[in-house]
Write an enzyme that holds these catalytic residues in place. Structure first.
Site, PDB file in Angstrom:
ATOM      1  N   SER A 101       0.837  -1.194   0.000  1.00  0.00           N
ATOM      2  CA  SER A 101       0.000   0.000   0.000  1.00  0.00           C
ATOM      3  C   SER A 101       0.883   1.261   0.000  1.00  0.00           C
ATOM      4  O   SER A 101       1.639   1.486  -0.942  1.00  0.00           O
ATOM      5  CB  SER A 101      -0.958  -0.043   1.194  1.00  0.00           C
ATOM      6  OG  SER A 101      -1.966   0.919   1.075  1.00  0.00           O
ATOM      7  N   ASP A 194     -10.160  -4.611  -4.340  1.00  0.00           N
ATOM      8  CA  ASP A 194      -9.513  -3.693  -3.403  1.00  0.00           C
ATOM      9  C   ASP A 194     -10.371  -2.437  -3.282  1.00  0.00           C
ATOM     10  O   ASP A 194     -10.492  -1.683  -4.245  1.00  0.00           O
ATOM     11  CB  ASP A 194      -8.114  -3.350  -3.932  1.00  0.00           C
ATOM     12  CG  ASP A 194      -7.303  -2.509  -2.960  1.00  0.00           C
ATOM     13  OD1 ASP A 194      -7.903  -1.832  -2.102  1.00  0.00           O
ATOM     14  OD2 ASP A 194      -6.064  -2.531  -3.075  1.00  0.00           O
ATOM     15  N   HIS A 224      -7.754  -5.532  -0.396  1.00  0.00           N
ATOM     16  CA  HIS A 224      -6.615  -4.620  -0.296  1.00  0.00           C
ATOM     17  C   HIS A 224      -5.427  -5.251   0.420  1.00  0.00           C
ATOM     18  O   HIS A 224      -4.284  -5.102  -0.006  1.00  0.00           O
ATOM     19  CB  HIS A 224      -7.028  -3.333   0.425  1.00  0.00           C
ATOM     20  CG  HIS A 224      -5.897  -2.349   0.566  1.00  0.00           C
ATOM     21  ND1 HIS A 224      -5.246  -1.803  -0.522  1.00  0.00           N
ATOM     22  CD2 HIS A 224      -5.288  -1.824   1.670  1.00  0.00           C
ATOM     23  CE1 HIS A 224      -4.297  -0.982  -0.100  1.00  0.00           C
ATOM     24  NE2 HIS A 224      -4.298  -0.986   1.222  1.00  0.00           N
TER      25      HIS A 224
END
Length: 251
Positions: A101, A194, A224
């Site tokens: 991320s 996601d 995610h």
């Protein structure tokens, strides 16, 4: 797991890390926003490295996890400097950065700073430029006025803050608007379910990277975090395929 150690930055910041020496390029795992090196993906990478004799480094950015400090003082530039300082302090000559991320944005910034020492990138739902595309225009105005904004946090009881200093620094480190001058092998993993980082961001990133060796793997039912057993197995295979041939070549 090895014991936690601390690296002192020039201004006195203490950066918590775990390091397992081994062969080949060092796998360096970079956690996401408000995450730390105790997470499932980071732990799995470290255990895989120990089991296969690979070198691996985990760290907590200042103000996160075991690293003291105020999270509100954090920024991409600050945390990028901490990553590079640790690589320098440990004398690591070859590294493969793995970013989850926000860590996928940091791996790009740190990779640019590391130059020829960077031997590969593995992004897990990478989120470069999320202070731009991930923040509503109204919230940008509040942040520009120096206000902290809070959003619902699906991963914990407390709301997720975005502090004005972090946002402003992010806006100064946008990368997707032009070529990203990295030439190493890159592997990007992204779930198509996601809700936080659109999987199209990985496709945009693949296009902007100068490297010709870029592969994007889309996991149709992936979320995610990509923290299911099958997701982590894919991550470990991907990392090993990048590192093990280089480790063998160095022997």
């Amino acid at each position: 797991m090895t014991d936690i150690r601390f690296h002192a930055m020039p201004d006195g910041r203490q950066i918590a890390f775990r390091f397992a020496p081994g062969q080949g390029p060092t796998l360096v795992f970079l956690p996401g926003y408000m995450s730390d090196m105790a997470g499932g993906k980071a732990t799995a990478v470290f255990e895989m490295a120990q089991a296969t004799g690979l070198s691996c480094l985990l760290l907590d950015y200042s103000g996160c996890g075991e690293s003291p400090g105020d999270f509100a003082d954090g920024s991409l530039s600050r945390w990028k400097d901490e990553i590079v300082a640790l690589v320098d302090a440990l004398g690591l000559q070859d590294v493969v950065l793995m970013g989850s991320s926000m860590g996928g944005w940091l791996m790009l910034l740190a990779g640019l700073a590391l130059g020829e020492r960077l031997k590969g990138l593995v992004g897990i739902a990478p989120a470069p430029d999320f202070t731009d595309w991930g923040v509503a225009q109204m919230d940008k105005a509040l942040l520009a006025d120096g206000e902290t904004i809070y959003e619902d946090n699906p991963y914990g009881p407390e709301p997720t803050p975005t502090h004005p200093g972090f946002w402003a620094d992010g806006q100064a480190n946008l990368l997707l608007g032009g070529e990203i001058a990295l030439d190493c092998p890159v592997r990007l993993l992204h779930g198509q379910r996601d809700p936080d980082v659109p999987w199209e961001i990985s496709l945009q990133l693949a296009e902007k990277l100068r490297s010709a060796d870029v592969q994007v793997t889309l996991i149709k039912d992936g979320d995610h975090r990509l923290s299911r057993e099958s997701d982590i197995a894919l991550l470990l295979r991907t990392a090993a395929e990048l590192v093990l041939p280089r480790a063998a070549a160095a022997d």
